[in-house]
Design a protein around this motif. Structure first.
Motif, PDB file in Angstrom:
ATOM      1  N   ALA A 116       0.829  -1.206   0.000  1.00 53.76           N
ATOM      2  CA  ALA A 116       0.000   0.000   0.000  1.00 53.76           C
ATOM      3  C   ALA A 116       0.864   1.256   0.000  1.00 53.76           C
ATOM      4  O   ALA A 116       0.523   2.248  -0.652  1.00 53.76           O
ATOM      5  CB  ALA A 116      -0.926  -0.007   1.206  1.00 53.76           C
ATOM      6  N   HIS A 117       1.976   1.217   0.707  1.00 51.62           N
ATOM      7  CA  HIS A 117       2.876   2.380   0.736  1.00 51.62           C
ATOM      8  C   HIS A 117       3.469   2.647  -0.642  1.00 51.62           C
ATOM      9  O   HIS A 117       3.496   3.786  -1.106  1.00 51.62           O
ATOM     10  CB  HIS A 117       3.987   2.174   1.762  1.00 51.62           C
ATOM     11  N   ILE A 118       3.933   1.596  -1.298  1.00 49.94           N
ATOM     12  CA  ILE A 118       4.530   1.778  -2.625  1.00 49.94           C
ATOM     13  C   ILE A 118       3.482   2.266  -3.619  1.00 49.94           C
ATOM     14  O   ILE A 118       3.757   3.121  -4.457  1.00 49.94           O
ATOM     15  CB  ILE A 118       5.183   0.473  -3.113  1.00 49.94           C
ATOM     16  N   SER A 119       2.266   1.745  -3.526  1.00 46.53           N
ATOM     17  CA  SER A 119       1.210   2.076  -4.482  1.00 46.53           C
ATOM     18  C   SER A 119       0.357   3.268  -4.041  1.00 46.53           C
ATOM     19  O   SER A 119      -0.726   3.479  -4.581  1.00 46.53           O
ATOM     20  CB  SER A 119       0.306   0.862  -4.684  1.00 46.53           C
ATOM     21  N   ASN A 120       0.830   4.029  -3.107  1.00 42.42           N
ATOM     22  CA  ASN A 120       0.094   5.190  -2.607  1.00 42.42           C
ATOM     23  C   ASN A 120      -0.333   6.081  -3.770  1.00 42.42           C
ATOM     24  O   ASN A 120       0.483   6.431  -4.623  1.00 42.42           O
ATOM     25  CB  ASN A 120       0.997   5.970  -1.645  1.00 42.42           C
ATOM     26  N   PRO A 121      -1.602   6.457  -3.831  1.00 38.30           N
ATOM     27  CA  PRO A 121      -2.064   7.287  -4.947  1.00 38.30           C
ATOM     28  C   PRO A 121      -1.441   8.681  -4.960  1.00 38.30           C
ATOM     29  O   PRO A 121      -1.496   9.370  -5.987  1.00 38.30           O
ATOM     30  CB  PRO A 121      -3.580   7.358  -4.749  1.00 38.30           C
ATOM     31  N   ALA A 122      -0.841   9.097  -3.858  1.00 35.58           N
ATOM     32  CA  ALA A 122      -0.154  10.387  -3.838  1.00 35.58           C
ATOM     33  C   ALA A 122       1.143  10.343  -4.643  1.00 35.58           C
ATOM     34  O   ALA A 122       1.653  11.381  -5.064  1.00 35.58           O
ATOM     35  CB  ALA A 122       0.136  10.810  -2.394  1.00 35.58           C
ATOM     36  N   HIS A 123       1.671   9.146  -4.840  1.00 32.24           N
ATOM     37  CA  HIS A 123       2.888   8.993  -5.640  1.00 32.24           C
ATOM     38  C   HIS A 123       2.550   9.122  -7.122  1.00 32.24           C
ATOM     39  O   HIS A 123       1.450   8.760  -7.551  1.00 32.24           O
ATOM     40  CB  HIS A 123       3.540   7.626  -5.412  1.00 32.24           C
ATOM     41  N   SER A 124       3.507   9.532  -7.883  1.00 35.48           N
ATOM     42  CA  SER A 124       3.323   9.568  -9.337  1.00 35.48           C
ATOM     43  C   SER A 124       3.581   8.171  -9.911  1.00 35.48           C
ATOM     44  O   SER A 124       4.144   7.301  -9.242  1.00 35.48           O
ATOM     45  CB  SER A 124       4.281  10.577  -9.967  1.00 35.48           C
ATOM     46  N   TYR A 125       3.177   7.993 -11.142  1.00 36.30           N
ATOM     47  CA  TYR A 125       3.407   6.727 -11.854  1.00 36.30           C
ATOM     48  C   TYR A 125       4.898   6.393 -11.836  1.00 36.30           C
ATOM     49  O   TYR A 125       5.281   5.273 -11.537  1.00 36.30           O
ATOM     50  CB  TYR A 125       2.882   6.880 -13.287  1.00 36.30           C
ATOM     51  N   LYS A 126       5.731   7.377 -12.134  1.00 33.52           N
ATOM     52  CA  LYS A 126       7.182   7.167 -12.191  1.00 33.52           C
ATOM     53  C   LYS A 126       7.733   6.791 -10.818  1.00 33.52           C
ATOM     54  O   LYS A 126       8.595   5.921 -10.715  1.00 33.52           O
ATOM     55  CB  LYS A 126       7.871   8.418 -12.721  1.00 33.52           C
ATOM     56  N   THR A 127       7.223   7.400  -9.778  1.00 36.43           N
ATOM     57  CA  THR A 127       7.681   7.075  -8.423  1.00 36.43           C
ATOM     58  C   THR A 127       7.364   5.626  -8.073  1.00 36.43           C
ATOM     59  O   THR A 127       8.192   4.921  -7.501  1.00 36.43           O
ATOM     60  CB  THR A 127       7.030   8.019  -7.396  1.00 36.43           C
ATOM     61  N   VAL A 128       6.163   5.182  -8.419  1.00 37.91           N
ATOM     62  CA  VAL A 128       5.769   3.789  -8.144  1.00 37.91           C
ATOM     63  C   VAL A 128       6.689   2.835  -8.892  1.00 37.91           C
ATOM     64  O   VAL A 128       7.179   1.854  -8.325  1.00 37.91           O
ATOM     65  CB  VAL A 128       4.288   3.547  -8.517  1.00 37.91           C
ATOM     66  N   VAL A 129       6.960   3.118 -10.155  1.00 37.80           N
ATOM     67  CA  VAL A 129       7.852   2.258 -10.945  1.00 37.80           C
ATOM     68  C   VAL A 129       9.253   2.268 -10.354  1.00 37.80           C
ATOM     69  O   VAL A 129       9.867   1.206 -10.180  1.00 37.80           O
ATOM     70  CB  VAL A 129       7.862   2.698 -12.424  1.00 37.80           C
ATOM     71  N   ASP A 130       9.769   3.430 -10.021  1.00 37.88           N
ATOM     72  CA  ASP A 130      11.129   3.519  -9.464  1.00 37.88           C
ATOM     73  C   ASP A 130      11.245   2.789  -8.132  1.00 37.88           C
ATOM     74  O   ASP A 130      12.223   2.079  -7.889  1.00 37.88           O
ATOM     75  CB  ASP A 130      11.539   4.982  -9.297  1.00 37.88           C
TER      76      ASP A 130
END
Length: 159
Positions: A53-67
Motif C-alpha cells: 500500500a505504501h509503494i502504491s500510494n495514490p499520492a505517488h506519481s506513476y514514475k515514483t511507483v515504478v522507481d
C-alpha cells in the motif's frame, strides 16, 4: 396455447443442452467471484500489505511507483495495478485488495481451460469447481500482495 408452451420448453431445453458447459462455467465463476469479493475489507492490512500500500500510494506519481518497485524484488505490474485501483476507488483496503480479487476470479476460467486442454471439458469444469473453495486461492485473492497475480500468470503460462 399448450403447443406454444411445449415448443418454448423444447427451445429452452435445446438452449441449455447446447450451452451446458458455458452455463456451468458462468455459475462456477459467479460463485468464485462472490467468495473472493465477500469480506474483502473485513480485516485491516497486515505488515506486508502495508508495504504494498505504501509503494502504491495514490499520492505517488506513476514514475515514483515504478522507481520504488524496480528497487525491490516485487513485480512492478502488480504495484501499478494497485496504484490504478487506488486512483479509481480511493486509498482503502478494499481498493488495495481489488486487483488480487479480480485476478483470483480470472484464474478460475484459466483452470477450466487447462483441464479442458489436458483432458476434457468435464475435467476442466471439475478442476474449476474444485479451485473455487480452495483455501489458499481464496486467501491470496483477498490479500493486497502479488500472490494471486503470480498464480494467475503461472496458470496462464501453461496454456
Amino acid at each position: 396455447m399448450s403447443s406454444l408452451v411445449s415448443q418454448s420448453r423444447r427451445t429452452v431445453k435445446q438452449f441449455v443442452r447446447h450451452h451446458e458447459t458455458i452455463i456451468w462455467l458462468v455459475l462456477i465463476v459467479g460463485v468464485a467471484a462472490y467468495l473472493r469479493f465477500w469480506g474483502l475489507a473485513f480485516q485491516s492490512y497486515w505488515y506486508d500489505e502495508l508495504f504494498s500500500a505504501h509503494i502504491s500510494n495514490p499520492a505517488h506519481s506513476y514514475k515514483t511507483v515504478v522507481d520504488m518497485t524496480l528497487a525491490d524484488v516485487h513485480p512492478p505490474v502488480y504495484q501499478l495495478m494497485m496504484w490504478l485501483s487506488y486512483q479509481a476507488f480511493g486509498y482503502t483496503e478494499w481498493a488495495g485488495r481489488l486487483p488480487s480479487a479480480i485476478v483470483g476470479v480470472l484464474a478460475i476460467p484459466v483452470i477450466y481451460l487447462l483441464g479442458r486442454d489436458l483432458f476434457n471439458i468435464r475435467t476442466g469444469l471439475y478442476a474449476a469447481a474444485l479451485a473455487v473453495p480452495n483455501y489458499y486461492l481464496l486467501y491470496f485473492a483477498q490479500e493486497a500482495r502479488s500472490y494471486a497475480f503470480l498464480y494467475f500468470l503461472s496458470s496462464l503460462s501453461f496454456l
